[in-house]
Design a protein around this motif. Structure first.
Motif, short mmCIF file in Angstrom:
data_model
loop_
_atom_site.label_atom_id
_atom_site.label_comp_id
_atom_site.label_asym_id
_atom_site.label_seq_id
_atom_site.Cartn_x
_atom_site.Cartn_y
_atom_site.Cartn_z
N VAL A 68 0.84 -1.20 0.00
CA VAL A 68 0.00 0.00 0.00
C VAL A 68 0.87 1.25 0.00
CG1 VAL A 68 -1.61 1.35 1.41
CG2 VAL A 68 -2.01 -1.08 1.05
N PHE A 69 1.95 1.23 0.76
CA PHE A 69 2.80 2.41 0.90
C PHE A 69 3.50 2.75 -0.42
CE2 PHE A 69 6.90 4.42 1.96
CZ PHE A 69 6.43 5.54 2.64
N ARG A 72 1.13 4.28 -3.10
CA ARG A 72 0.22 5.31 -2.57
C ARG A 72 -0.06 6.43 -3.57
NH1 ARG A 72 5.24 5.80 -0.77
NH2 ARG A 72 6.29 7.83 -0.69
N ASN A 73 0.88 6.72 -4.47
CA ASN A 73 0.71 7.81 -5.43
C ASN A 73 0.35 7.31 -6.82
OD1 ASN A 73 1.35 9.80 -3.48
ND2 ASN A 73 3.53 9.50 -3.82
N LEU A 216 -3.25 1.79 4.95
CA LEU A 216 -4.26 2.80 4.67
C LEU A 216 -4.47 3.73 5.86
CD1 LEU A 216 -6.90 0.58 2.81
CD2 LEU A 216 -5.34 2.25 1.80
N LEU A 219 -1.56 6.19 6.01
CA LEU A 219 -1.62 7.24 4.99
C LEU A 219 -2.68 8.29 5.30
CD1 LEU A 219 -1.22 5.12 1.73
CD2 LEU A 219 0.52 6.46 2.91
N ARG A 220 -3.65 7.96 6.16
CA ARG A 220 -4.75 8.88 6.43
C ARG A 220 -4.65 9.56 7.79
NH1 ARG A 220 -6.04 5.63 2.62
NH2 ARG A 220 -7.72 6.00 1.14
N ARG A 368 -8.63 9.55 -7.78
CA ARG A 368 -8.65 8.88 -6.47
C ARG A 368 -9.85 7.98 -6.34
NH1 ARG A 368 -8.05 13.59 -2.22
NH2 ARG A 368 -9.63 14.45 -3.58
#
Length: 368
Positions: A68-69, A72-73, A216, A219-220, A368
């Motif tokens: 996920v990391f 991420r973009n 997740l 990241l939030r 997104r």
């Protein structure tokens, strides 16, 4: 706590890397307890050290988080761009896992051809060569027995790569659907249908998915060093308490239920400490760099040291000396393997990836 700000490309999570080193050390301890008997009749490590296999669970959780990391973009608008990203993702994963695994397996294969009793004597089934080479699901272990975990890793990478074909905003829902399908298949008995089904619906899959969910959250939610330290302490306590319990280590749902949440807590705490700018212990970061080499080579090193120890007539030497020698030897072999073999391979793979896959500008927020 507050909403997290975007994280720059190339950011290195040293505390998370140190956790990889810890995971490898835990597996090393578990196998030292099993191999100790080969070098001395006066073993001292208790059966509770079997819980050191929790290092595998920690590895799985970290894998889900990292996937996920690192993506991420990746928010491309068009399907053909996402297809290219999936190709890049799978190329990176394949070149990360297979080359060193193949080299260690080839060395082991040469020994197996000469002395099969020294390599696969503890397994009830003969290794399957196709499974061994390509890490395809099978009921038998690969020739390099620790490779069984890589079968799960590669399966997760493949399915996660397919998930990357969806727009970024749909991916969390895709992870949730993946978890629901896995749970349904496990509870419905689909796991017994084939070797692929055994792996696809295994409870261990939830550790990857839990790691992805942890990613997740990271990241939030920004977190800070205080919350990070608290989560890290709680998670470590939740893991290490099993070494002092009378509960035997068990595969399947027991290990997943006992170890997944503490592993996620440790991981999120470590990641928040990285975001807060705290420095990780340097040796543990180095050990994290060596962790894949340590994981692949440690069992071979332990068995070799134990056999040589007994052949040299050192059975009467205190067992603690044997354990120290085995542990130090395993780490040294891993460090040399990383520096002489793995790191050059990674450099070559990175250069090849840059040639094959062009850098892409950040996509519009609408993706997104």
């Amino acid at each position: 706590m507050s909403i997290a700000t975007p994280i720059a490309e190339g950011t290195r999570l040293n505390h998370v890397q140190a956790l990889r080193g810890l995971a490898a050390l835990l597996v090393l301890l578990a196998h030292m307890a099993q191999v100790e008997i080969r070098g001395t009749d006066r073993t001292i490590l208790p059966e509770s050290f079997d819980w050191g296999m929790m290092g595998v669970d920690l590895f799985f959780v970290i894998s889900g988080f990292i996937m996920v990391f690192v993506t991420r973009n990746w928010r491309e608008n068009h399907l053909h761009d996402r297809l290219a990203r999936v190709g890049e993702f799978l190329f990176a994963r394949v070149t990360r896992i297979y080359p060193l695994y193949w080299i260690v397996t080839l060395a082991l294969f040469m020994v197996w051809m000469l002395r099969p009793d020294m390599v696969f004597s503890s397994s009830p089934n003969e290794p399957q060569i196709f499974n061994t080479v390509f890490l395809v699901p099978a009921y038998a272990y690969p020739l390099l027995e620790v490779g069984w975990t890589l079968v799960y890793e590669m399966g997760f990478y493949l399915l996660f790569g397919l998930l990357l074909l969806a727009p970024a905003r749909w991916r969390p829902w895709g992870l949730l659907a993946w978890a629901a399908i896995t749970l349904t298949g496990n509870l419905s008995g689909w796991q017994t249908g084939s070797a692929i089904a055994f792996h696809a619906f295994n409870p261990l899959v939830f550790e990857f998915l839990a790691g992805a969910a942890t990613g997740l959250i990271f990241l939030r939610i920004k977190g800070d060093r205080i919350y990070g330290a608290i989560l890290l302490a709680i998670g470590l306590a939740g893991l290490f308490m099993w070494f002092f319990s009378a509960v035997p280590f068990q595969d399947g749902w027991p290990r997943v239920l006992c170890l997944t949440l503490p592993s996620c807590a440790v991981l999120l705490g470590a990641a928040w400490m990285d975001r807060a700018g705290l420095r990780a212990p340097r040796f543990m970061v180095h050990l994290g760099d060596w962790s894949y080499a340590l994981y692949l080579t440690h069992l071979l090193t332990l068995v070799l040291v134990a056999r040589l120890w007994r052949k040299a007539g050192l059975e009467d030497v205190p067992s603690i000396v044997l354990l120290v020698v085995m542990g130090v030897a395993a780490i040294l072999v891993a460090a040399l393997t990383y520096r002489l073999i793995e790191r050059p391979l990674l450099t070559l793979a990175k250069a090849s990836r840059k040639r094959l896959f062009k850098e892409r500008p950040s996509a519009a927020p609408a993706a997104r």
